[in-house]
Design a protein around this motif. Structure first.
Motif, mmCIF file in Angstrom:
data_model
loop_
_atom_site.group_PDB
_atom_site.id
_atom_site.type_symbol
_atom_site.label_atom_id
_atom_site.label_comp_id
_atom_site.label_asym_id
_atom_site.label_seq_id
_atom_site.Cartn_x
_atom_site.Cartn_y
_atom_site.Cartn_z
ATOM 1 N N TYR A 1 -24.827 6.271 58.373
ATOM 2 C CA TYR A 1 -23.711 7.061 58.881
ATOM 3 C C TYR A 1 -23.269 6.600 60.264
ATOM 4 O O TYR A 1 -22.101 6.762 60.640
ATOM 5 C CB TYR A 1 -24.066 8.549 58.884
ATOM 6 N N LEU B 1 -23.369 15.897 53.799
ATOM 7 C CA LEU B 1 -23.030 16.366 55.147
ATOM 8 C C LEU B 1 -22.003 17.500 55.210
ATOM 9 O O LEU B 1 -21.272 17.628 56.200
ATOM 10 C CB LEU B 1 -22.523 15.188 56.008
ATOM 11 N N ASN B 2 -21.923 18.286 54.153
ATOM 12 C CA ASN B 2 -21.074 19.482 54.210
ATOM 13 C C ASN B 2 -21.604 20.499 53.201
ATOM 14 O O ASN B 2 -22.190 20.118 52.185
ATOM 15 C CB ASN B 2 -19.594 19.162 53.956
#
Length: 290
Positions: free
Chosen positions: A26, A178-179
């Motif tokens: 990331y 990531l959500n």
């Protein structure tokens, strides 16, 4: 279920490697975003696929180097074993019958957060819809299955009981997105992927499911976006407006919830059928999905 002594040290070490992989991947993904922002001033748009490559290549490289240091082979560790043609069709059927559970968790998460993919579709597609579909429907499923099922889950299940490995690897699959919206249904899918791979003895089954789900979702989102643009509307705003309709959300939640009950039992049956078809230990599979 067979008892297994949990090697906590190795489990935390493995999770540490996964965290390092995500930080590096990331980090480079963000780096591409910064470069893309500068290029945008010159009228140059960086296709979404480059963000994906920056994310997956270093992560797979780290997994490869880690396994090499252990004297293991990434290809063998992932379990790229042949499956029967009938298993391919059963896997596609499994994708269909398990989808109501995905819909339910997706709708449930939207009681609290926005529909992430609806909000991001326009930016992801950009001016390169073909590259967008390659990234979403092929690159992401293959790379994520290598990382989360092939590398992480397959090593984790040697350290902890299979059910715990399936749940934990599914959890990290959710974190990977990531959500919160995608986390919910990715966690569920991660568990299903782990079980179907065990039933078939191959990573190809979860890859097939992942490809089908991402392809279907990517195509639907793309054409929805095109449609609303033709109507002079913003897809992200339309999705958020639908989410704000509490009555519609509750009805959808109830309907998908009811469908999910049948979906769960059908999913179990098909996983058992795959295990029988491939000649794996059906009693072990049944013990762990009961």
């Amino acid at each position: 279920m067979t008892n297994k002594t949990v090697n906590k040290k190795e489990v935390f070490k493995l999770m540490g490697i996964l965290v390092i992989m995500m930080v590096v991947g990331y980090g480079l993904n963000i780096g591409v975003g910064i470069v893309a922002a500068y290029l945008s001033y010159a009228g140059i748009t960086v296709p979404f696929i480059f963000y994906s490559l920056a994310l997956y290549i270093p992560m797979i490289a780290i997994a490869f180097l880690y396994l090499r240091g252990k004297g293991d082979d990434l290809w063998k560790e992932c379990g790229f074993n042949k499956i029967k043609i009938s298993t391919v069709f059963l896997t596609i059927l499994l994708t269909v019958v398990s989808y109501p559970m995905v819909m339910f968790t997706n709708v449930f998460s939207q009681l609290f957060v926005k529909n992430t993919m609806a909000q991001a579709t326009d930016d992801l597609v950009g001016n390169t819809p073909v590259l967008y579909m390659i990234a979403i429907a092929l690159l992401a499923p293959v790379c994520e299955e290598i990382l989360l099922r092939g590398f992480f889950h397959n090593r984790l299940k040697k350290l902890v009981p299979f059910t715990a490995a399936a749940i934990l690897s599914g959890f990290w699959f959710g974190v990977f997105h990531l959500n919160l919206n995608q986390f919910c249904y990715a966690w569920l899918l991660g568990v299903v992927f782990a079980y179907v791979n065990r039933a078939s003895g191959s990573i190809y089954t979860s890859m097939i499911m992942h490809v089908v789900i991402n392809s279907f979702g990517g195509i639907i989102l793309y054409f929805q976006n095109i449609y609303y643009k033709s109507q002079g509307k913003d897809f992200a705003k339309v999705a958020e407006s639908a989410r704000a309709d509490s009555k519609q959300m509750i009805v959808t939640l109830v309907v998908t919830g009811i469908l999910s009950i049948g979906s769960f039992f059908l999913t179990r049956l098909i996983i058992k059928a795959i295990a029988k078809r491939e000649g794996t230990d059906t009693s072990a599979v049944e013990d762990n999905i009961s």
